[in-house]
Design a protein around this motif. Structure first.
Motif, PDB file in Angstrom:
ATOM      1  N   ASN A 251       0.829  -1.212   0.000  1.00  0.00           N
ATOM      2  CA  ASN A 251       0.000   0.000   0.000  1.00  0.00           C
ATOM      3  C   ASN A 251       0.863   1.260   0.000  1.00  0.00           C
ATOM      4  OD1 ASN A 251      -2.733  -0.653  -0.193  1.00  0.00           O
ATOM      5  ND2 ASN A 251      -2.922  -1.104   1.990  1.00  0.00           N
ATOM      6  N   TYR A 252       1.912   1.231   0.805  1.00  0.00           N
ATOM      7  CA  TYR A 252       2.816   2.392   0.884  1.00  0.00           C
ATOM      8  C   TYR A 252       3.371   2.716  -0.501  1.00  0.00           C
ATOM      9  CZ  TYR A 252       7.021   5.087   2.093  1.00  0.00           C
ATOM     10  OH  TYR A 252       8.002   6.053   2.167  1.00  0.00           O
ATOM     11  N   THR A 253       3.846   1.708  -1.202  1.00  0.00           N
ATOM     12  CA  THR A 253       4.464   1.959  -2.501  1.00  0.00           C
ATOM     13  C   THR A 253       3.441   2.404  -3.540  1.00  0.00           C
ATOM     14  OG1 THR A 253       4.238  -0.349  -3.257  1.00  0.00           O
ATOM     15  CG2 THR A 253       6.221   0.209  -2.016  1.00  0.00           C
ATOM     16  N   GLU A 254       2.256   1.815  -3.520  1.00  0.00           N
ATOM     17  CA  GLU A 254       1.303   2.039  -4.604  1.00  0.00           C
ATOM     18  C   GLU A 254       0.589   3.385  -4.540  1.00  0.00           C
ATOM     19  OE1 GLU A 254      -0.034  -2.394  -6.022  1.00  0.00           O
ATOM     20  OE2 GLU A 254      -1.059  -1.544  -4.287  1.00  0.00           O
ATOM     21  N   HIS A 255       0.666   4.052  -3.402  1.00  0.00           N
ATOM     22  CA  HIS A 255      -0.055   5.329  -3.290  1.00  0.00           C
ATOM     23  C   HIS A 255       0.821   6.464  -2.774  1.00  0.00           C
ATOM     24  CE1 HIS A 255      -3.742   3.225  -4.164  1.00  0.00           C
ATOM     25  NE2 HIS A 255      -3.451   2.336  -3.237  1.00  0.00           N
ATOM     26  N   TYR A 256       2.115   6.236  -2.700  1.00  0.00           N
ATOM     27  CA  TYR A 256       3.020   7.250  -2.144  1.00  0.00           C
ATOM     28  C   TYR A 256       2.891   8.591  -2.870  1.00  0.00           C
ATOM     29  CZ  TYR A 256       7.246   9.786  -0.946  1.00  0.00           C
ATOM     30  OH  TYR A 256       8.119  10.758  -0.526  1.00  0.00           O
ATOM     31  N   GLY A 257       2.587   9.634  -2.111  1.00  0.00           N
ATOM     32  CA  GLY A 257       2.569  10.992  -2.639  1.00  0.00           C
ATOM     33  C   GLY A 257       1.408  11.342  -3.538  1.00  0.00           C
ATOM     34  N   MET A 258       0.451  10.436  -3.704  1.00  0.00           N
ATOM     35  CA  MET A 258      -0.673  10.709  -4.593  1.00  0.00           C
ATOM     36  C   MET A 258      -1.680  11.652  -3.931  1.00  0.00           C
ATOM     37  SD  MET A 258      -0.259   9.009  -7.502  1.00  0.00           S
ATOM     38  CE  MET A 258       1.371   9.734  -7.369  1.00  0.00           C
ATOM     39  N   GLU A 259      -2.185  12.617  -4.688  1.00  0.00           N
ATOM     40  CA  GLU A 259      -3.136  13.602  -4.155  1.00  0.00           C
ATOM     41  C   GLU A 259      -4.206  13.911  -5.195  1.00  0.00           C
ATOM     42  OE1 GLU A 259      -1.040  17.098  -3.007  1.00  0.00           O
ATOM     43  OE2 GLU A 259       0.194  16.086  -1.502  1.00  0.00           O
ATOM     44  N   ARG A 260      -5.462  13.863  -4.754  1.00  0.00           N
ATOM     45  CA  ARG A 260      -6.554  14.326  -5.599  1.00  0.00           C
ATOM     46  C   ARG A 260      -6.872  15.779  -5.261  1.00  0.00           C
ATOM     47  NH1 ARG A 260     -10.431   9.838  -3.634  1.00  0.00           N
ATOM     48  NH2 ARG A 260     -12.080  11.185  -4.429  1.00  0.00           N
ATOM     49  N   THR A 261      -7.357  16.498  -6.253  1.00  0.00           N
ATOM     50  CA  THR A 261      -7.667  17.911  -6.065  1.00  0.00           C
ATOM     51  C   THR A 261      -8.926  18.077  -5.213  1.00  0.00           C
ATOM     52  OG1 THR A 261      -6.724  18.389  -8.241  1.00  0.00           O
ATOM     53  CG2 THR A 261      -8.164  20.074  -7.257  1.00  0.00           C
ATOM     54  N   LYS A 262      -8.866  18.995  -4.250  1.00  0.00           N
ATOM     55  CA  LYS A 262     -10.045  19.303  -3.445  1.00  0.00           C
ATOM     56  C   LYS A 262     -10.860  20.382  -4.146  1.00  0.00           C
ATOM     57  CE  LYS A 262     -11.466  19.601   1.352  1.00  0.00           C
ATOM     58  NZ  LYS A 262     -11.003  19.635   2.773  1.00  0.00           N
ATOM     59  N   LEU A 263     -12.133  20.108  -4.378  1.00  0.00           N
ATOM     60  CA  LEU A 263     -13.010  21.001  -5.127  1.00  0.00           C
ATOM     61  C   LEU A 263     -13.599  22.079  -4.216  1.00  0.00           C
ATOM     62  CD1 LEU A 263     -14.858  18.235  -7.166  1.00  0.00           C
ATOM     63  CD2 LEU A 263     -12.878  19.589  -7.864  1.00  0.00           C
ATOM     64  N   PRO A 264     -14.148  23.157  -4.787  1.00  0.00           N
ATOM     65  CA  PRO A 264     -14.717  24.245  -3.981  1.00  0.00           C
ATOM     66  C   PRO A 264     -15.814  23.802  -3.017  1.00  0.00           C
ATOM     67  CG  PRO A 264     -14.430  24.963  -6.251  1.00  0.00           C
ATOM     68  CD  PRO A 264     -14.125  23.501  -6.226  1.00  0.00           C
ATOM     69  N   ASP A 265     -16.541  22.737  -3.355  1.00  0.00           N
ATOM     70  CA  ASP A 265     -17.622  22.290  -2.473  1.00  0.00           C
ATOM     71  C   ASP A 265     -17.124  21.374  -1.348  1.00  0.00           C
ATOM     72  OD1 ASP A 265     -17.015  19.966  -3.808  1.00  0.00           O
ATOM     73  OD2 ASP A 265     -18.997  19.688  -4.705  1.00  0.00           O
ATOM     74  N   GLY A 266     -15.799  21.197  -1.256  1.00  0.00           N
ATOM     75  CA  GLY A 266     -15.232  20.387  -0.180  1.00  0.00           C
ATOM     76  C   GLY A 266     -15.000  18.941  -0.548  1.00  0.00           C
ATOM     77  N   ARG A 267     -15.579  18.506  -1.674  1.00  0.00           N
ATOM     78  CA  ARG A 267     -15.348  17.134  -2.125  1.00  0.00           C
ATOM     79  C   ARG A 267     -14.039  17.071  -2.903  1.00  0.00           C
ATOM     80  NH1 ARG A 267     -20.506  15.455  -5.450  1.00  0.00           N
ATOM     81  NH2 ARG A 267     -20.053  17.500  -6.360  1.00  0.00           N
TER      82      ARG A 267
END
Length: 350
Positions: A251-267
Motif C-alpha cells: 500500500n505504501y508503494t502504490e499510493h506514495y505521494g498521490m493527491e486528488r484535487t479538493k473542489l470548492p464544495d469540499g469534495r
C-alpha cells in the motif's frame, strides 16, 4: 500476462515452501534470501507486458472466465491448506530458532503476497460467497477488517489526507505502518458501525463482520494453542504479523505521494488512473493477480484481475513491486528515487 497457467505461480510457491521445510534449514534461509534479494532483479530481467488489449478483453468468453476464477479458488485453497499444514509441521518437527524464524518469514510473505492478495481479488467480486471466502483468508492473518476498510474506505478516500492507506510525500515506511494499521482498524469499525446503524442495529451485533471474523481468528488461536501447541500458536501470530506488514508495504508503494484535487464544495475530484502508481512487470503481476495494475484497479475497482489494463500516461514504478518493496525499506534511497519520479510525473501532467 496472456497465459492463464502463469497465474498459478502461487500454488508452486506453496509447494516450494513445503519442499524447503523438509529439505532443511539452509534451504529455508536460501529461499528467504531469494525472495528479498533475487526476485527484484529477476522481475526487472524478465521485463514488462502490456497485455491485454481492449480487443483481447472483448474476446474473453464465459469458459475463459471460469478458468481464471478456478485459479483464484485453487490459490485460496492453497493458502488455507498451507497454513494448516505449517501449524501441524512445526509441532512435530524439531527446529532451531533460526529455522523457525526463516520458516515464519516465508509463511508470512506467502500470506501477504498470495493469501491477502487473493482475498483482495475476492472482496471486490459481486458475490457474497466470494466475499465470505475473502474474510476467511484474512482471518488466517488476523486482518479480517481489511475487507471492510479497503472496499468501503480506501477506495472512496484514496489519494486524500483522510485515507490512512495513502502514504504522504516525505513519509517513511516506518511512520506509515503504525498510522495505516491503526487508522485502518478505526476506519473499518466506524464504517461497520454506520452500516449497522442504517439497519437499526447496534455496533455490538451478531451482524458486525469485524466481530464475527475477528471472533474466528481468536477461536483459531485458542484451538491452536490448546490442541496443537504453543510453537504453532507463535507461528500463527508471527506469520500474520509479517503478512500484514507485507500488505501495508505494498500500500505504501502504490499510493506514495498521490493527491486528488479538493473542489470548492469540499469534495475531492473523481478517482482516476493517475492517482495510483502502476507497474506492468510480469513476475510481480502473475504472482499477485495483476496487483501492479493498480491504476486501472482504482479507476474501475470491479474489473477482475485478468482484465486490468496498462496505462502509459500514469505514474510508473521504475522497478517491479518486489524491487519497490525493498527500496521502501531504505528511506533515503526511496525518497531519492520516488520523489524524483513524482516530480517528473507532475511536470509532465502540467
Amino acid at each position: 500476462m496472456r497465459y492463464q497457467l502463469a497465474y498459478m505461480i502461487g500454488l508452486f510457491s506453496a509447494l516450494a515452501i513445503v519442499a524447503g521445510f523438509y529439505a532443511g534449514g539452509l534451504w529455508l534461509v536460501a529461499m528467504v534470501l531469494a525472495l528479498y534479494f533475487v526476485l527484484p532483479f529477476a522481475e526487472r530481467l524478465i521485463g514488462e507486458s502490456r497485455w491485454p488489449s481492449d480487443a483481447r478483453i472483448a474476446q474473453i468468453d464465459r469458459r475463459t472466465v471460469d478458468r481464471y476464477d478456478l485459479i483464484l479458488y485453487l490459490t485460496a485453497a492453497s493458502f488455507i491448506l498451507l497454513v494448516g499444514w505449517a501449524l501441524w509441521a512445526v509441532s512435530v518437527t524439531p527446529l532451531t530458532w533460526w529455522e523457525f524464524a526463516a520458516f515464519a518469514l516465508l509463511m508470512g510473505e506467502y500470506g501477504g503476497f498470495v493469501g491477502i492478495v487473493t482475498a483482495h481479488e475476492l472482496m471486490h467480486r459481486n458475490s457474497k460467497n466470494k466475499r465470505q471466502l475473502a474474510f476467511l483468508l484474512l482471518s488466517l492473518v488476523s486482518y479480517a477488517h481489511f475487507a471492510i476498510e479497503h472496499v468501503r474506505g480506501h477506495h472512496v478516500r484514496v489519494a486524500t489526507p483522510e485515507d490512512p492507506a495513502t502514504a504522504r510525500r516525505g513519509e517513511t515506511l516506518y511512520a506509515f505502518l503504525p498510522r495505516t494499521i491503526i487508522g485502518g482498524l478505526r476506519s473499518a469499525w466506524n464504517l461497520e458501525k454506520e452500516r449497522l446503524a442504517r439497519k437499526g442495529l447496534p455496533a455490538f451485533s451478531g451482524q458486525n463482520n469485524i466481530l464475527v471474523w475477528w471472533g474466528v481468528t481468536i477461536a483459531l488461536m485458542i484451538a491452536i494453542g490448546l490442541f496443537i501447541g504453543p510453537l504453532s500458536l507463535l507461528l500463527f501470530i508471527v506469520q500474520g504479523a509479517v503478512a500484514i506488514i507485507a500488505l501495508e508495504t505494498i500500500n505504501y508503494t502504490e499510493h506514495y505521494g498521490m493527491e486528488r484535487t479538493k473542489l470548492p464544495d469540499g469534495r475531492y475530484s473523481r478517482v482516476k488512473p493517475e492517482h495510483s502508481w502502476n507497474s506492468s512487470h510480469i513476475l510481480s503481476n502473475i504472482n499477485m493477480f495483476n496487483l501492479g495494475r493498480h491504476s486501472d484497479h482504482h479507476y474501475q475497482s470491479n474489473r477482475p484481475y485478468y482484465k486490468l489494463r496498462h496505462y502509459d500516461d500514469v505514474p510508473q514504478f521504475p522497478y517491479g513491486l518486489a524491487g519497490m518493496i525493498m527500496l521502501a525499506t531504505i528511506p533515503p534511497l526511496w525518497f531519492r528515487v520516488m520523489d524524483r519520479e513524482l516530480a517528473a510525473f507532475e511536470n509532465r501532467a502540467g
